[in-house]
Design a protein around this motif. Structure first.
Motif, short mmCIF file in Angstrom:
data_model
loop_
_atom_site.label_atom_id
_atom_site.label_comp_id
_atom_site.label_asym_id
_atom_site.label_seq_id
_atom_site.Cartn_x
_atom_site.Cartn_y
_atom_site.Cartn_z
N MET A 243 8.46 39.04 -11.46
CA MET A 243 8.33 37.71 -10.56
C MET A 243 9.41 36.99 -11.04
N LEU A 244 9.69 36.48 -12.38
CA LEU A 244 10.79 35.80 -12.97
C LEU A 244 11.72 36.59 -13.67
N GLU A 245 12.94 36.57 -13.02
CA GLU A 245 13.93 37.21 -13.88
C GLU A 245 14.99 36.44 -14.44
N VAL A 246 15.36 36.35 -15.66
CA VAL A 246 16.57 35.46 -16.14
C VAL A 246 17.50 36.47 -16.65
N GLU A 247 18.79 36.24 -16.19
CA GLU A 247 20.00 37.03 -16.86
C GLU A 247 21.05 36.40 -17.45
N GLY A 248 21.26 36.57 -18.50
CA GLY A 248 22.37 35.97 -19.25
C GLY A 248 22.62 34.40 -19.06
N LEU A 249 21.58 33.61 -19.08
CA LEU A 249 21.56 32.30 -18.64
C LEU A 249 22.13 31.51 -19.88
N GLY A 250 23.14 30.48 -19.30
CA GLY A 250 23.97 29.82 -20.35
C GLY A 250 24.13 28.44 -19.88
N HIS A 251 24.02 27.41 -20.67
CA HIS A 251 24.28 26.01 -20.37
C HIS A 251 25.12 25.19 -21.17
N VAL A 252 26.14 24.63 -20.69
CA VAL A 252 26.96 23.96 -21.42
C VAL A 252 27.07 22.17 -20.97
N TYR A 253 26.55 21.57 -21.81
CA TYR A 253 26.74 20.04 -21.42
C TYR A 253 28.21 19.51 -21.74
N ARG A 254 28.63 18.74 -20.68
CA ARG A 254 29.71 17.67 -20.85
C ARG A 254 29.62 16.39 -21.36
N THR A 255 29.93 16.18 -22.57
CA THR A 255 29.84 14.76 -22.93
C THR A 255 30.99 14.18 -23.26
N ALA A 256 30.93 12.85 -23.69
CA ALA A 256 32.26 12.18 -23.86
C ALA A 256 33.13 12.84 -25.02
N SER A 257 32.21 13.41 -25.97
CA SER A 257 33.03 13.71 -27.30
C SER A 257 33.38 15.24 -27.14
N GLU B 4 27.15 23.17 -26.16
CA GLU B 4 26.56 24.51 -25.85
C GLU B 4 24.89 24.34 -26.17
N ALA B 5 24.06 24.21 -25.32
CA ALA B 5 22.95 24.01 -25.40
C ALA B 5 22.03 25.47 -25.40
N VAL B 6 22.29 26.34 -24.35
CA VAL B 6 22.05 27.59 -24.25
C VAL B 6 23.22 28.40 -24.21
N ARG B 7 22.95 29.45 -25.15
CA ARG B 7 24.19 30.56 -25.23
C ARG B 7 23.66 31.58 -24.29
N GLN B 8 22.71 32.42 -24.40
CA GLN B 8 22.48 33.52 -23.72
C GLN B 8 21.01 33.93 -23.66
N VAL B 9 20.32 33.62 -22.83
CA VAL B 9 18.83 33.94 -22.64
C VAL B 9 18.70 34.92 -21.40
N ASP B 10 18.21 35.94 -22.07
CA ASP B 10 17.57 37.04 -20.93
C ASP B 10 16.18 37.22 -21.21
N LEU B 11 15.32 37.01 -19.92
CA LEU B 11 13.77 37.38 -20.13
C LEU B 11 13.42 37.62 -18.85
N THR B 12 12.17 38.33 -18.66
CA THR B 12 11.51 38.76 -17.36
C THR B 12 9.91 38.13 -17.69
N VAL B 13 9.40 37.63 -16.61
CA VAL B 13 7.83 37.57 -16.46
C VAL B 13 7.40 38.22 -15.32
N ALA B 14 6.51 39.39 -15.72
CA ALA B 14 5.95 40.04 -14.55
C ALA B 14 4.91 39.36 -14.19
N GLU B 15 4.33 39.75 -12.60
CA GLU B 15 3.31 39.19 -12.01
C GLU B 15 1.94 38.98 -12.78
#
Lengths: 281, 258, 257
Positions: free
Chosen positions: B1-15, B19-30
């Protein structure tokens, strides 16, 4: 007397329901008799001083004022003056609230509008509208339009600034919620932004109401010659001091009543707000 | 149902960039309940907001039933961590539950039926006309859950929903989530920092690291269902599961503080 | 640096646009009430730099600041007294509400009758109107005094005077300064209104007198000066307030982090 501030309230709260009611009754009694006694003492002293001729000749005695006001409230002239002042007040106040709210919403939601508007607001806000009263009366005459322009010029700022602050205060979690549950733009305004800003707007509205009355009475006194201010202006020129002070008192009472009425409205409209909650547990 | 592949998130701040999320893979079946457990400050909320389409992610892809999720998806409902802030204090319980479906369900009768059913499901049928702030914390979180259910999503996302209620209420709410998911065959992703809660609820546990988040381990849970606060938690398998998760989190925080 | 420049530009944009429009619309010079800006500026320079300053500006400012000073002294003293006595607070509350709600111009006319059009009456009316924000905010600030600090004061057996000056007043200072800020705005308004009504000097008098004598450029120069004074007073008070309350901002920032 100092140091006893909280004692009665505390003992009342400690008791059961009946005791609490009695305690509350006693507190209400205190809130009534203390000012009543003080008022009686002050007015009594004033009356005595006036009778002894110790007050300035232009200051009427409380008895004279009471007689005048007692007669006035039975006359239609008095009520038409009150009505005229109220009409100007309502018109100017309504314009201030509507325009202030609308502009505030725009500026609160849109950064560009905010940046364009802010310097203008900061420039004009500290200038009381009374400054340009002579010009407005020269150009637009002494009609209701002038009054509305002047009232709006003075009373719009609190509503505007409070609305912007209120919109900015919208909880980010709530904003996330409306996005996650796909609220439409209108639903978001009606159910999230507006209620969040409402307590702020209410504060601005009450300040604006007071300013509006001040500006209305000022324009009546200086320019238009209508309403309570007009009555006072005539009394001032003809030296009818009882009329002058009596009408002034009536204007003060009007101010109190308007503020109290708005306070009640605020309490009803914001019944959900932490400051007004009943039966919260 | 839910598939997450290579998720990454980088915040841009003043300084600079964080990097908040580097590499997340997961699946959730129905029909599956997956819990995501990580230490406090692991960027779990950032991760969840990305999955919910509330936060644009920098890398990778999130798919729900094949659709790429870039903005909130109609088949997904989110139960927020902070119920006092995610419920509208100026609206009654009924209005809070009803509002999200006001424009989506045309028939008034069906809307009302959905709200009533959702409130009954969480045991709050009697509280519909009260205001959230008149209810206890546990009851408020039930309202939030009812709002999610009335939305009729295919999947529920929970963001540490029981972090601020007392232990007894928390146990009750956990059981409520299990009941509701079983009853409605709901798919769920449940974020928590509580190891017991993660193990008790899950079919599968995803352990994430301290920020920047990566998946450290995925553990299958074979505890029997229906579960029970006393018997399930006293099973040897439960204790064994805890002892596998615990070092994963602790090693992580030791690294982070070092 | 560029950001500062950009900000100044945004700030100046609208006032400059207004000025340009004003200049463009009045370039023919046939409007009775709207003289070209050049004429107004010339008159402004002739009047206020600094020919009429001793005659009109000084009296206005002296009266305003005297009234303000009086209102702060009386407001704080009375506010502490009322704030520390529950009975006095209850007894005076409705009467203070009534007096506070009296519109400023009403105060102005009645005081003119009582005290005449001289400076004393004007100072008194300014003080009367602007005393209430200081007074009521002082009462609130005093009543909200930190109970723990009062316990500390009691356990160290501080005298009553020490309690007031060391604990109650400093604690109420942020609230008092909020009141003072409102008072300044009120004092400025009452100053103008009082001069619209009577007397023979002051910027308000000058402006209204020019208006009724159809000396339009003079009226404009007066309005311009009043507007600038309003802005200047506002800025001055904001700066003074920030200085006086530096400890408070620091404590709040520390409490937040």
């Amino acid at each position: 007397m100092t140091g006893t501030t909280l004692a009665p309230a505390r003992s009342a709260r400690a008791g059961g329901g009946a005791a609490r009611r009695r305690g509350r009754g006693r507190a209400a009694l205190r809130a009534v008799w203390a000012p009543a006694l003080l008022g009686a003492a002050l007015f009594g002293a004033w009356q005595l001083a006036a009778a002894a001729g110790a007050t300035p000749g232009s200051l009427p005695s409380p008895a004279d004022l009471a007689t005048y006001l007692g007669e006035s409230v039975l006359k239609s002239e008095f009520w038409s003056a009150v009505g005229s002042t109220m009409l100007s007040w309502t018109a100017g106040f309504a314009v201030s609230v509507l325009v202030g709210c609308a502009l505030g919403m725009l500026a609160g939601l849109n950064g560009v509008v905010d940046r364009l508007l802010f310097p203008v607001v900061e420039f004009f806000r500290p200038i009381p509208s009374i400054v340009y009263l002579p010009l407005v009366i020269l150009v637009a005459g002494t009609g209701r339009l002038s009054v509305m322009v002047l009232v709006a010029g003075g009373a719009i700022w609190p509503v505007l600034l409070q609305t912007v602050a209120g919109v900015h205060d919208t909880d980010p979690v709530l904003r996330d919620m409306t996005r996650a549950y796909a609220f439409t733009r209108r639903e978001r305004m009606r159910w999230c932004v507006l209620p969040s800003a409402a307590p702020f707007i209410a504060t601005g509205v009450r300040i604006s109401a007071t300013i509006s009355l001040v500006v209305v009475v000022t324009t009546e006194l200086v320019g238009t010659g209508k309403g309570l201010g007009g009555v006072m202006s005539t009394a001032y020129q003809t030296g009818s001091y009882v009329v002058l002070f009596g009408t002034g008192l009536a204007a003060a009472v009007l101010g109190v009543l308007l503020d109290q009425a708005l306070g009640l409205l605020e309490k009803r409209a914001l019944h959900w707000h932490a400051a007004y909650r009943e039966g919260a547990r | 149902m839910l598939e997450v592949e290579g998720l990454g998130h980088v915040y841009r701040t003043a300084s600079g960039e964080v990097e908040a999320v580097r590499q997340v893979d997961l699946t959730v079946a129905e029909g599956e309940i997956v819990t995501l457990v990580g230490p406090s400050g692991a960027g779990k909320t950032t991760l969840l907001r990305s999955l919910a389409g509330l936060l644009p992610y920098s890398r990778g892809e999130v798919r729900l039933g094949g659709d790429v999720v870039r903005s909130p998806h109609p088949d997904m409902a989110l139960v927020f961590q902070d119920y006092t802030r995610s419920l509208m204090p100026w609206a009654t319980v009924r209005q809070n539950v009803l509002l999200p479906i006001r424009k989506k369900v045309r028939s008034r009768a069906e809307r009302d039926a959905r709200v009533d059913a959702a409130l009954a499901e969480v045991g709050l049928a009697d509280a519909a006309d009260r205001y959230p702030w008149q209810l206890s914390g546990g009851m408020q979180q039930r309202v939030a859950l009812a709002r999610g259910l009335a939305y009729r999503p295919k999947m529920l996302l929970f963001d540490e929903p029981f972090a601020s209620v007392d232990a007894q209420t928390r146990a009750d709410l956990e059981d409520l989530v299990l009941d509701v998911c079983a009853h409605l065959r709901m798919t769920a992703l449940f974020v928590t920092h509580d190891i017991d809660e993660a193990a008790y609820l899950a079919d599968r546990i995803v352990v994430v690291s301290h920020r920047p988040s990566t998946v450290r381990a995925v553990l299958d849970v074979d505890l029997p269902r229906p579960r029970d606060q006393v018997t399930t938690k006293s099973l040897p398998a439960f204790a064994e599961l805890r002892s596998r998760i615990f070092p994963l989190l602790r090693a992580e925080s030791a690294e982070a503080t070092a | 640096m560029t950001r500062l420049l950009a900000r100044t530009a945004t700030y100046a944009a609208l006032p400059l646009a207004v000025l340009a429009a004003w200049w463009y619309l009045t370039r023919g010079g046939e409007s009775l009430y709207f003289p070209p800006p050049g004429q107004v500026f010339t008159r402004f320079r002739e009047n206020w730099l600094f020919a009429l300053v001793p005659e009109h500006v000084m009296p206005s400012l002296v009266r305003m600041f005297s009234g303000l000073l009086l209102s702060v002294v009386v407001g704080v003293a009375l506010g502490v007294a009322l704030g520390m006595s529950d009975l006095a607070h209850r007894a005076t509350k409705p009467w203070l509400t009534l007096l506070r709600s009296t519109p400023g111009p009403v105060v102005v006319v009645t005081f003119l009758v009582l005290f005449g059009t001289g400076s004393v009456g004007k100072v008194l009316m300014i003080a009367f109107v602007s005393v209430f924000p200081v007074l009521l905010n002082t009462v609130d600030g005093v009543r909200a005094a930190e109970p723990v600090l009062l316990d500390v004061a009691a356990s160290y057996r501080l005298s009553r005077r020490e309690r007031v000056t060391r604990i109650v007043l400093p604690g109420a200072l942020p609230q008092i300064s909020v009141g003072v800020r409102t008072s300044v705005a009120l004092a400025f308004i009452v100053m103008i209104v009082s001069e619209y009504f009577g007397g023979s000097d002051g910027v308000g008098y000058f402006t209204r007198d020019s208006a009724s004598g159809f000396a339009i450029p003079d009226m404009w120069s007066g309005m311009l000066l009043l507007g600038l004074l309003g802005i200047a007073v506002n800025v001055l008070v904001a700066v003074a307030q920030r200085r006086a309350l530096r400890w408070y901002a620091g404590a709040r920032a520390a409490a937040k982090s």
